[in-house]
Motif scaffolding. Structure first.
Motif, mmCIF file in Angstrom:
data_model
loop_
_atom_site.group_PDB
_atom_site.id
_atom_site.type_symbol
_atom_site.label_atom_id
_atom_site.label_comp_id
_atom_site.label_asym_id
_atom_site.label_seq_id
_atom_site.Cartn_x
_atom_site.Cartn_y
_atom_site.Cartn_z
ATOM 1 N N GLU A 260 -8.127 84.902 54.377
ATOM 2 C CA GLU A 260 -8.813 86.179 54.358
ATOM 3 C C GLU A 260 -7.866 86.742 53.294
ATOM 4 O O GLU A 260 -8.550 87.747 52.667
ATOM 5 N N THR A 261 -6.731 86.545 52.882
ATOM 6 C CA THR A 261 -6.120 87.194 51.961
ATOM 7 C C THR A 261 -5.839 86.426 50.516
ATOM 8 O O THR A 261 -5.928 85.142 50.724
ATOM 9 N N MET A 262 -5.658 86.879 49.302
ATOM 10 C CA MET A 262 -5.128 86.406 48.150
ATOM 11 C C MET A 262 -4.063 85.346 48.403
ATOM 12 O O MET A 262 -3.756 84.293 47.899
ATOM 13 N N ASP B 130 -2.441 77.940 50.389
ATOM 14 C CA ASP B 130 -3.343 76.816 50.574
ATOM 15 C C ASP B 130 -3.523 75.835 49.231
ATOM 16 O O ASP B 130 -3.364 74.524 49.428
ATOM 17 N N GLU B 131 -3.609 76.531 48.276
ATOM 18 C CA GLU B 131 -3.768 75.671 47.115
ATOM 19 C C GLU B 131 -2.495 74.840 46.729
ATOM 20 O O GLU B 131 -2.681 73.746 46.237
ATOM 21 N N ALA B 132 -1.582 75.390 46.675
ATOM 22 C CA ALA B 132 -0.128 74.803 46.470
ATOM 23 C C ALA B 132 -0.021 73.756 47.442
ATOM 24 O O ALA B 132 0.747 72.866 47.139
ATOM 25 N N ASN B 133 -0.233 73.779 48.887
ATOM 26 C CA ASN B 133 0.088 72.812 49.828
ATOM 27 C C ASN B 133 -0.948 71.564 49.354
ATOM 28 O O ASN B 133 -0.807 70.630 49.387
#
Length: 173
Positions: free
Chosen positions: A156-158, A164-167
């Protein structure tokens, strides 16, 4: 009512040439096999194929058809004898008043139109549910539940989206 054993009266050689339309025309040629009524050729139009005088010119329902343009033309018409066809030149507002009056007088209408038969409602139809019914508790389709699950899985937030992208990048390495 009508004699259904009539042949299809077609123009001579209309099946052979595109330029010759099938609309009936009398065969006039000197050597015309159709004019001579030879076997194997289409039938000619004759007096014997006519319909009974009692049913000639009637609507398929067996009523006399009358075209009207206004309410004043309804005088002297009987719903048991006549079927009404509203003129195409009549506008929508006048046609609606005519339809109401015709239905009030129990006339058959040959061209009522689609809009007048099923009135359009702006409100959505509501279904009453009995309290405690099982249908109310079960979602209507599995597709709706899948869509809600997909929406809840998205961050829901930036900040959450960057985490999530780093993971994902660490997993790829």
């Amino acid at each position: 009512m009508a004699n259904t054993s009539k042949p299809a009266f077609i123009r001579q050689e209309s099946w052979r040439y595109k330029r010759v339309k099938p609309a009936w025309r009398r065969a006039r040629g000197v050597t015309s096999k159709m004019r001579k009524e030879e076997s194997g050729w289409p039938a000619k139009v004759k007096v014997g194929y006519g319909t009974a005088a009692a049913t000639r010119g009637l609507h398929p329902r067996g009523l006399q058809e009358r075209r009207i343009h206004g309410l004043s033309e309804l005088e002297g018409l009987d719903p048991k004898i006549h079927i009404i066809r509203i003129s195409a030149r009549v506008g929508e507002r006048k046609k609606l008043t005519l339809l109401d009056e015709l239905r009030h007088r129990n006339f058959h209408i040959a061209n009522p139109g689609k809009k007048e038969e099923k009135p359009v409602t702006t409100d959505e139809p509501t279904t009453e549910e009995a309290p405690g019914s099982e249908e109310a508790k079960i979602p209507s389709t599995s597709r709706e539940t899948e869509e809600t699950m997909e929406e809840s899985a998205e961050p829901e937030t930036m900040e959450e989206s960057s985490k999530d992208e780093a993971n994902e990048e660490e997993e790829d390495k």
